[in-house]
Scaffold this motif. Structure first.
Motif, PDB file in Angstrom:
ATOM      1  N   ARG A  98       0.827  -1.205   0.000  1.00 47.49           N
ATOM      2  CA  ARG A  98       0.000   0.000   0.000  1.00 47.49           C
ATOM      3  C   ARG A  98       0.861   1.254   0.000  1.00 47.49           C
ATOM      4  NH1 ARG A  98      -3.323   0.845   5.307  1.00 47.49           N
ATOM      5  NH2 ARG A  98      -1.198   1.363   5.986  1.00 47.49           N
ATOM      6  N   GLU A  99       2.013   1.214   0.688  1.00 42.20           N
ATOM      7  CA  GLU A  99       2.874   2.382   0.759  1.00 42.20           C
ATOM      8  C   GLU A  99       3.367   2.804  -0.626  1.00 42.20           C
ATOM      9  OE1 GLU A  99       2.587   0.529   4.660  1.00 42.20           O
ATOM     10  OE2 GLU A  99       3.124  -0.282   2.680  1.00 42.20           O
ATOM     11  N   SER A 100       3.658   1.832  -1.478  1.00 45.62           N
ATOM     12  CA  SER A 100       4.096   2.162  -2.840  1.00 45.62           C
ATOM     13  C   SER A 100       2.977   2.827  -3.624  1.00 45.62           C
ATOM     14  CB  SER A 100       4.564   0.898  -3.562  1.00 45.62           C
ATOM     15  OG  SER A 100       5.742   0.381  -2.983  1.00 45.62           O
ATOM     16  N   LEU A 101       1.774   2.281  -3.499  1.00 42.33           N
ATOM     17  CA  LEU A 101       0.636   2.865  -4.212  1.00 42.33           C
ATOM     18  C   LEU A 101       0.343   4.274  -3.711  1.00 42.33           C
ATOM     19  CD1 LEU A 101      -1.767  -0.220  -4.288  1.00 42.33           C
ATOM     20  CD2 LEU A 101      -0.171   0.563  -6.057  1.00 42.33           C
ATOM     21  N   GLU A 102       0.465   4.483  -2.419  1.00 43.14           N
ATOM     22  CA  GLU A 102       0.219   5.810  -1.859  1.00 43.14           C
ATOM     23  C   GLU A 102       1.231   6.823  -2.379  1.00 43.14           C
ATOM     24  OE1 GLU A 102       0.274   5.156   2.333  1.00 43.14           O
ATOM     25  OE2 GLU A 102      -1.838   4.535   2.424  1.00 43.14           O
ATOM     26  N   ASN A 105       0.253   7.590  -5.979  1.00 40.66           N
ATOM     27  CA  ASN A 105      -0.942   8.432  -6.014  1.00 40.66           C
ATOM     28  C   ASN A 105      -0.651   9.857  -5.567  1.00 40.66           C
ATOM     29  OD1 ASN A 105      -2.790   6.540  -6.986  1.00 40.66           O
ATOM     30  ND2 ASN A 105      -3.174   5.708  -4.939  1.00 40.66           N
ATOM     31  N   LYS A 106       0.168   9.988  -4.529  1.00 40.51           N
ATOM     32  CA  LYS A 106       0.507  11.316  -4.022  1.00 40.51           C
ATOM     33  C   LYS A 106       1.199  12.152  -5.093  1.00 40.51           C
ATOM     34  CE  LYS A 106       3.162  13.627  -0.365  1.00 40.51           C
ATOM     35  NZ  LYS A 106       4.089  13.418   0.787  1.00 40.51           N
ATOM     36  N   THR A 107       2.040  11.500  -5.875  1.00 40.94           N
ATOM     37  CA  THR A 107       2.755  12.224  -6.930  1.00 40.94           C
ATOM     38  C   THR A 107       1.835  12.531  -8.101  1.00 40.94           C
ATOM     39  OG1 THR A 107       4.787  11.064  -6.297  1.00 40.94           O
ATOM     40  CG2 THR A 107       4.788  12.187  -8.418  1.00 40.94           C
ATOM     41  N   ILE A 108       1.016  11.574  -8.498  1.00 40.14           N
ATOM     42  CA  ILE A 108       0.108  11.785  -9.626  1.00 40.14           C
ATOM     43  C   ILE A 108      -0.880  12.910  -9.340  1.00 40.14           C
ATOM     44  CG2 ILE A 108      -1.798  10.732 -10.922  1.00 40.14           C
ATOM     45  CD1 ILE A 108      -0.291   8.149 -10.925  1.00 40.14           C
ATOM     46  N   GLU A 109      -1.204  13.110  -8.077  1.00 40.97           N
ATOM     47  CA  GLU A 109      -2.128  14.193  -7.717  1.00 40.97           C
ATOM     48  C   GLU A 109      -1.605  15.561  -8.141  1.00 40.97           C
ATOM     49  OE1 GLU A 109      -2.703  13.887  -3.541  1.00 40.97           O
ATOM     50  OE2 GLU A 109      -4.107  12.200  -3.674  1.00 40.97           O
ATOM     51  N   LEU A 132       4.575  23.108 -14.212  1.00 38.85           N
ATOM     52  CA  LEU A 132       5.686  23.383 -13.313  1.00 38.85           C
ATOM     53  C   LEU A 132       5.402  24.540 -12.355  1.00 38.85           C
ATOM     54  CD1 LEU A 132       8.890  22.777 -15.490  1.00 38.85           C
ATOM     55  CD2 LEU A 132       7.756  21.239 -13.891  1.00 38.85           C
ATOM     56  N   HIS A 133       4.201  24.528 -11.798  1.00 38.93           N
ATOM     57  CA  HIS A 133       3.898  25.485 -10.736  1.00 38.93           C
ATOM     58  C   HIS A 133       4.455  24.988  -9.410  1.00 38.93           C
ATOM     59  CE1 HIS A 133       1.551  27.787 -13.467  1.00 38.93           C
ATOM     60  NE2 HIS A 133       0.586  26.896 -13.579  1.00 38.93           N
ATOM     61  N   GLU A 134       4.619  23.674  -9.299  1.00 38.22           N
ATOM     62  CA  GLU A 134       5.141  23.075  -8.079  1.00 38.22           C
ATOM     63  C   GLU A 134       6.318  22.175  -8.441  1.00 38.22           C
ATOM     64  OE1 GLU A 134       2.129  21.487  -5.303  1.00 38.22           O
ATOM     65  OE2 GLU A 134       0.685  22.019  -6.857  1.00 38.22           O
ATOM     66  N   PRO A 135       7.372  22.169  -7.638  1.00 40.41           N
ATOM     67  CA  PRO A 135       8.539  21.342  -7.943  1.00 40.41           C
ATOM     68  C   PRO A 135       8.203  19.860  -8.065  1.00 40.41           C
ATOM     69  CG  PRO A 135       9.046  22.895  -6.191  1.00 40.41           C
ATOM     70  CD  PRO A 135       7.568  22.982  -6.424  1.00 40.41           C
ATOM     71  N   GLU A 136       7.229  19.391  -7.273  1.00 39.67           N
ATOM     72  CA  GLU A 136       6.880  17.973  -7.273  1.00 39.67           C
ATOM     73  C   GLU A 136       6.360  17.509  -8.631  1.00 39.67           C
ATOM     74  OE1 GLU A 136       5.888  20.188  -5.084  1.00 39.67           O
ATOM     75  OE2 GLU A 136       6.815  19.549  -3.183  1.00 39.67           O
ATOM     76  N   GLN A 137       5.939  18.451  -9.468  1.00 44.33           N
ATOM     77  CA  GLN A 137       5.417  18.066 -10.784  1.00 44.33           C
ATOM     78  C   GLN A 137       6.488  17.423 -11.659  1.00 44.33           C
ATOM     79  OE1 GLN A 137       3.600  21.605 -12.379  1.00 44.33           O
ATOM     80  NE2 GLN A 137       1.721  21.312 -11.217  1.00 44.33           N
ATOM     81  N   LEU A 138       7.760  17.649 -11.327  1.00 42.88           N
ATOM     82  CA  LEU A 138       8.830  17.018 -12.102  1.00 42.88           C
ATOM     83  C   LEU A 138       8.756  15.493 -12.016  1.00 42.88           C
ATOM     84  CD1 LEU A 138      11.906  19.283 -11.255  1.00 42.88           C
ATOM     85  CD2 LEU A 138      10.895  18.929 -13.518  1.00 42.88           C
ATOM     86  N   MET A 139       8.228  14.979 -10.905  1.00 43.09           N
ATOM     87  CA  MET A 139       8.164  13.530 -10.734  1.00 43.09           C
ATOM     88  C   MET A 139       6.874  12.911 -11.264  1.00 43.09           C
ATOM     89  SD  MET A 139      10.619  14.530  -8.604  1.00 43.09           S
ATOM     90  CE  MET A 139       9.903  15.110  -7.064  1.00 43.09           C
ATOM     91  N   VAL A 140       5.944  13.757 -11.714  1.00 44.37           N
ATOM     92  CA  VAL A 140       4.655  13.244 -12.197  1.00 44.37           C
ATOM     93  C   VAL A 140       4.819  12.227 -13.328  1.00 44.37           C
ATOM     94  CG1 VAL A 140       2.539  13.886 -13.421  1.00 44.37           C
ATOM     95  CG2 VAL A 140       3.247  15.157 -11.392  1.00 44.37           C
ATOM     96  N   PRO A 141       5.644  12.488 -14.354  1.00 42.84           N
ATOM     97  CA  PRO A 141       5.764  11.502 -15.436  1.00 42.84           C
ATOM     98  C   PRO A 141       6.316  10.153 -14.967  1.00 42.84           C
ATOM     99  CG  PRO A 141       6.636  13.622 -16.130  1.00 42.84           C
ATOM    100  CD  PRO A 141       6.427  13.708 -14.652  1.00 42.84           C
ATOM    101  N   ILE A 142       7.155  10.161 -13.932  1.00 43.66           N
ATOM    102  CA  ILE A 142       7.693   8.905 -13.399  1.00 43.66           C
ATOM    103  C   ILE A 142       6.576   8.112 -12.731  1.00 43.66           C
ATOM    104  CG2 ILE A 142       9.388   7.858 -11.854  1.00 43.66           C
ATOM    105  CD1 ILE A 142      10.993  10.484 -12.055  1.00 43.66           C
ATOM    106  N   ALA A 143       5.782   8.803 -11.906  1.00 43.87           N
ATOM    107  CA  ALA A 143       4.659   8.139 -11.248  1.00 43.87           C
ATOM    108  C   ALA A 143       3.619   7.681 -12.265  1.00 43.87           C
ATOM    109  CB  ALA A 143       4.028   9.082 -10.230  1.00 43.87           C
TER     110      ALA A 143
END
Length: 204
Positions: A98-102, A105-109, A132-143
């Motif tokens: 579940r931790e991996s899925l979370e 999901n957290k990144t895809i959000e 790219l309004h938020e730095p975390e969006q860089l990881m979206v394509p990986i997730a």
């Protein structure tokens, strides 16, 4: 940012290639090719998940701030650990935690939107559009790659390289799904040479 020799791309799915940025080299020496925010930007470029203009914008926005760059980098490492746990479960035919899925999901959000575009072959593909309004969006394509694997891939085809001194993960696209090595020219060739050497010693 063309593909170079710093990173290996043998996984078929980008999420597996991202996991493979931390690996064991010949002789059992541990090696991490992702050691800084700059390395993350370079990997995203070589993976072709994010285009050059967006990466240049990311460097301009956050590369000059040590605090922001470090936070993005640590978030990327956390996602990589979650994807490693996912890959290990899949390769051993066990349920994904579940931790991996979370973490996925957290990144895809953070995904702002998706767009459809036509390919030259006449087919269509869905692309993640990064504002790219938020730095975390860089990881979206990986997730997103991990989501695509879990939702649309044959999970039985996720494997780990049979070379005990490697352990890279890959998605087996071979005709009969009998692939054992991360690459035929790398580990596959080394293991064949080693087996030949052992046979010669056995008969000498």
């Amino acid at each position: 940012m063309a593909r170079g020799e710093k990173f290996q791309f043998v996984g078929y799915y980008n999420c597996l290639d991202f996991v493979n940025t931390e690996f064991t080299k010949e002789g059992g020496r541990h090696f991490d090719s992702l050691r800084s925010f700059a390395d993350l930007i370079e990997w995203l470029g070589e993976s072709r998940l994010v285009n050059r203009a967006q990466l240049q914008r990311a460097l301009k926005l956050w590369g000059g701030s040590a605090g922001a760059a470090e936070r993005i980098f640590l978030d990327a490492l956390a996602l990589r650990r979650a994807l490693l746990a996912m890959a290990e479960k899949l390769a051993t035919r066990r349920p994904v935690a579940r931790e991996s899925l979370e973490a996925i999901n957290k990144t895809i959000e953070k995904r702002p939107a998706c767009v459809l575009r036509a390919r030259s072959s006449g087919r269509f593909e869905e692309m993640t559009r990064l504002d790219l309004h938020e730095p975390e969006q860089l990881m979206v394509p990986i997730a997103q790659s991990a989501s695509d694997l879990l939702c649309h891939g044959d999970l039985a085809l996720v494997k780990r390289c049979a070379n005990p001194a490697c352990g890279a993960f890959f998605y087996d696209t071979s005709k009969n799904h009998t692939r054992r090595w991360c690459s035929t020219t790398g580990c596959g060739n080394r293991m064949r040479v080693a087996a030949h050497y052992r046979r010669r010693r056995a008969v000498s």
